[in-house]
Design a protein around this motif. Structure first.
Motif, PDB file in Angstrom:
ATOM      1  N   SER A  79       0.846  -1.188   0.000  1.00  0.00           N
ATOM      2  CA  SER A  79       0.000   0.000   0.000  1.00  0.00           C
ATOM      3  C   SER A  79       0.886   1.245   0.000  1.00  0.00           C
ATOM      4  O   SER A  79       2.107   1.161   0.150  1.00  0.00           O
ATOM      5  CB  SER A  79      -0.879   0.001   1.250  1.00  0.00           C
ATOM      6  N   ASN A  80       0.264   2.399  -0.119  1.00  0.00           N
ATOM      7  CA  ASN A  80       1.017   3.657   0.014  1.00  0.00           C
ATOM      8  C   ASN A  80       1.664   3.738   1.385  1.00  0.00           C
ATOM      9  O   ASN A  80       2.794   4.202   1.520  1.00  0.00           O
ATOM     10  CB  ASN A  80       0.099   4.861  -0.184  1.00  0.00           C
ATOM     11  N   PHE A  81       0.937   3.269   2.409  1.00  0.00           N
ATOM     12  CA  PHE A  81       1.512   3.281   3.748  1.00  0.00           C
ATOM     13  C   PHE A  81       2.780   2.439   3.788  1.00  0.00           C
ATOM     14  O   PHE A  81       3.802   2.869   4.317  1.00  0.00           O
ATOM     15  CB  PHE A  81       0.514   2.761   4.785  1.00  0.00           C
ATOM     16  N   ASP A  82       2.726   1.218   3.248  1.00  0.00           N
ATOM     17  CA  ASP A  82       3.896   0.337   3.240  1.00  0.00           C
ATOM     18  C   ASP A  82       5.085   1.026   2.578  1.00  0.00           C
ATOM     19  O   ASP A  82       6.210   0.985   3.083  1.00  0.00           O
ATOM     20  CB  ASP A  82       3.604  -0.966   2.494  1.00  0.00           C
ATOM     21  N   CYS A  83       4.839   1.641   1.433  1.00  0.00           N
ATOM     22  CA  CYS A  83       5.912   2.304   0.688  1.00  0.00           C
ATOM     23  C   CYS A  83       6.469   3.504   1.459  1.00  0.00           C
ATOM     24  O   CYS A  83       7.689   3.665   1.565  1.00  0.00           O
ATOM     25  CB  CYS A  83       5.411   2.749  -0.680  1.00  0.00           C
ATOM     26  N   ASN A  84       5.593   4.335   1.998  1.00  0.00           N
ATOM     27  CA  ASN A  84       6.045   5.509   2.747  1.00  0.00           C
ATOM     28  C   ASN A  84       6.802   5.117   4.009  1.00  0.00           C
ATOM     29  O   ASN A  84       7.834   5.697   4.342  1.00  0.00           O
ATOM     30  CB  ASN A  84       4.855   6.402   3.120  1.00  0.00           C
ATOM     31  N   TYR A  85       6.299   4.108   4.707  1.00  0.00           N
ATOM     32  CA  TYR A  85       6.931   3.665   5.946  1.00  0.00           C
ATOM     33  C   TYR A  85       8.315   3.085   5.670  1.00  0.00           C
ATOM     34  O   TYR A  85       9.291   3.449   6.323  1.00  0.00           O
ATOM     35  CB  TYR A  85       6.025   2.640   6.624  1.00  0.00           C
ATOM     36  N   SER A  86       8.425   2.190   4.694  1.00  0.00           N
ATOM     37  CA  SER A  86       9.720   1.579   4.416  1.00  0.00           C
ATOM     38  C   SER A  86      10.707   2.610   3.862  1.00  0.00           C
ATOM     39  O   SER A  86      11.897   2.582   4.198  1.00  0.00           O
ATOM     40  CB  SER A  86       9.578   0.385   3.469  1.00  0.00           C
ATOM     41  N   TYR A  87      10.239   3.536   3.040  1.00  0.00           N
ATOM     42  CA  TYR A  87      11.119   4.590   2.532  1.00  0.00           C
ATOM     43  C   TYR A  87      11.640   5.440   3.694  1.00  0.00           C
ATOM     44  O   TYR A  87      12.820   5.767   3.765  1.00  0.00           O
ATOM     45  CB  TYR A  87      10.373   5.475   1.532  1.00  0.00           C
ATOM     46  N   THR A  88      10.751   5.787   4.623  1.00  0.00           N
ATOM     47  CA  THR A  88      11.137   6.602   5.771  1.00  0.00           C
ATOM     48  C   THR A  88      12.176   5.901   6.630  1.00  0.00           C
ATOM     49  O   THR A  88      13.182   6.505   7.032  1.00  0.00           O
ATOM     50  CB  THR A  88       9.893   6.954   6.617  1.00  0.00           C
ATOM     51  N   LEU A  89      11.954   4.612   6.913  1.00  0.00           N
ATOM     52  CA  LEU A  89      12.918   3.856   7.711  1.00  0.00           C
ATOM     53  C   LEU A  89      14.269   3.763   7.004  1.00  0.00           C
ATOM     54  O   LEU A  89      15.325   3.935   7.623  1.00  0.00           O
ATOM     55  CB  LEU A  89      12.393   2.450   8.013  1.00  0.00           C
ATOM     56  N   GLY A  90      14.254   3.510   5.715  1.00  0.00           N
ATOM     57  CA  GLY A  90      15.506   3.404   4.958  1.00  0.00           C
ATOM     58  C   GLY A  90      16.243   4.724   4.877  1.00  0.00           C
ATOM     59  O   GLY A  90      17.473   4.776   5.016  1.00  0.00           O
ATOM     60  N   TYR A  91      15.509   5.809   4.640  1.00  0.00           N
ATOM     61  CA  TYR A  91      16.135   7.128   4.569  1.00  0.00           C
ATOM     62  C   TYR A  91      16.774   7.487   5.906  1.00  0.00           C
ATOM     63  O   TYR A  91      17.897   7.982   5.965  1.00  0.00           O
ATOM     64  CB  TYR A  91      15.095   8.176   4.166  1.00  0.00           C
ATOM     65  N   MET A  92      16.030   7.213   6.982  1.00  0.00           N
ATOM     66  CA  MET A  92      16.543   7.485   8.330  1.00  0.00           C
ATOM     67  C   MET A  92      17.792   6.649   8.616  1.00  0.00           C
ATOM     68  O   MET A  92      18.769   7.146   9.175  1.00  0.00           O
ATOM     69  CB  MET A  92      15.445   7.174   9.341  1.00  0.00           C
ATOM     70  N   ALA A  93      17.766   5.370   8.227  1.00  0.00           N
ATOM     71  CA  ALA A  93      18.932   4.505   8.440  1.00  0.00           C
ATOM     72  C   ALA A  93      20.145   5.040   7.679  1.00  0.00           C
ATOM     73  O   ALA A  93      21.256   5.075   8.219  1.00  0.00           O
ATOM     74  CB  ALA A  93      18.610   3.074   7.998  1.00  0.00           C
ATOM     75  N   GLY A  94      19.929   5.479   6.457  1.00  0.00           N
ATOM     76  CA  GLY A  94      21.028   6.060   5.680  1.00  0.00           C
ATOM     77  C   GLY A  94      21.582   7.318   6.324  1.00  0.00           C
ATOM     78  O   GLY A  94      22.802   7.525   6.365  1.00  0.00           O
ATOM     79  N   ALA A  95      20.697   8.160   6.836  1.00  0.00           N
ATOM     80  CA  ALA A  95      21.144   9.385   7.506  1.00  0.00           C
ATOM     81  C   ALA A  95      21.947   9.064   8.766  1.00  0.00           C
ATOM     82  O   ALA A  95      22.956   9.717   9.057  1.00  0.00           O
ATOM     83  CB  ALA A  95      19.933  10.261   7.856  1.00  0.00           C
ATOM     84  N   LEU A  96      21.526   8.030   9.500  1.00  0.00           N
ATOM     85  CA  LEU A  96      22.267   7.642  10.705  1.00  0.00           C
ATOM     86  C   LEU A  96      23.643   7.091  10.359  1.00  0.00           C
ATOM     87  O   LEU A  96      24.626   7.407  11.032  1.00  0.00           O
ATOM     88  CB  LEU A  96      21.461   6.605  11.503  1.00  0.00           C
ATOM     89  N   VAL A  97      23.718   6.285   9.305  1.00  0.00           N
ATOM     90  CA  VAL A  97      25.017   5.744   8.882  1.00  0.00           C
ATOM     91  C   VAL A  97      25.934   6.882   8.452  1.00  0.00           C
ATOM     92  O   VAL A  97      27.111   6.936   8.835  1.00  0.00           O
ATOM     93  CB  VAL A  97      24.837   4.722   7.735  1.00  0.00           C
ATOM     94  N   GLU A  98      25.399   7.808   7.663  1.00  0.00           N
ATOM     95  CA  GLU A  98      26.209   8.945   7.203  1.00  0.00           C
ATOM     96  C   GLU A  98      26.710   9.783   8.380  1.00  0.00           C
ATOM     97  O   GLU A  98      27.814  10.314   8.349  1.00  0.00           O
ATOM     98  CB  GLU A  98      25.388   9.813   6.249  1.00  0.00           C
ATOM     99  N   ALA A  99      25.915   9.868   9.445  1.00  0.00           N
ATOM    100  CA  ALA A  99      26.309  10.644  10.622  1.00  0.00           C
ATOM    101  C   ALA A  99      27.226   9.853  11.558  1.00  0.00           C
ATOM    102  O   ALA A  99      27.633  10.367  12.597  1.00  0.00           O
ATOM    103  CB  ALA A  99      25.066  11.111  11.374  1.00  0.00           C
ATOM    104  N   GLY A 100      27.516   8.587  11.203  1.00  0.00           N
ATOM    105  CA  GLY A 100      28.402   7.778  12.020  1.00  0.00           C
ATOM    106  C   GLY A 100      27.748   7.201  13.258  1.00  0.00           C
ATOM    107  O   GLY A 100      28.429   6.757  14.178  1.00  0.00           O
ATOM    108  N   LYS A 101      26.428   7.171  13.278  1.00  0.00           N
ATOM    109  CA  LYS A 101      25.702   6.622  14.429  1.00  0.00           C
ATOM    110  C   LYS A 101      25.501   5.122  14.221  1.00  0.00           C
ATOM    111  O   LYS A 101      24.918   4.697  13.235  1.00  0.00           O
ATOM    112  CB  LYS A 101      24.341   7.298  14.608  1.00  0.00           C
TER     113      LYS A 101
END
Length: 146
Positions: A28-50
């Protein structure tokens, strides 16, 4: 494989039946938005060295611009248990409330679902798309807040 074995490595494989995954509903749109959000956040954390954190999102039943992103330290989910003479860290177990509203709803629908398909993802408003998750559907229907 022969070259791999000559270098001292073992090659093993296994087959996996993908039948259930192949028959599931489209995301669903929810599934896509939720997984995109989690992935984007994970990438931002990795880039920040967290490291040592999991991504989480709060307020999922609200519109996307009201979602709150969180980085949850993995240690916050763990507890120490004494096993075999030493302390080890384990992720805490959380029990499902078998008398709760979600399980009751599931039991009530079980007979119908045995003979009829029910893919909420196909019936949702494609713009809103936030009702793909059964617990969210029930929250919106006030089954869980009563």
């Amino acid at each position: 494989r022969a070259d791999f074995a000559r270098r001292g490595h073992r090659f093993t494989y296994f087959c996996h039946f993908m039948g259930h995954q192949g028959r599931c509903a489209l995301p669903s749109n929810f599934d896509c938005n939720y997984s995109y959000t989690l992935g984007y956040m994970a990438g931002a954390l990795v880039e920040a060295g967290k490291t040592g954190v999991l991504t989480a999102v709060r307020n999922l039943s609200l519109p996307i611009d009201s979602w709150e992103l969180r980085a949850v330290p993995l240690l916050d989910l763990m507890q120490t248990e004494h096993r075999d003479g030493r302390d080890i860290a384990l992720v805490r177990r959380f029990a499902v409330d078998l008398g709760g509203a979600i399980v009751k709803y599931w039991k009530d629908q079980q007979g119908e679902w045995a003979v009829e398909d029910n893919f909420p993802g196909y019936k949702m408003d494609p713009v809103v798309g936030n009702e793909a998750n059964l617990s969210m559907i029930l929250r919106r229907r006030s089954f869980l807040t009563a």
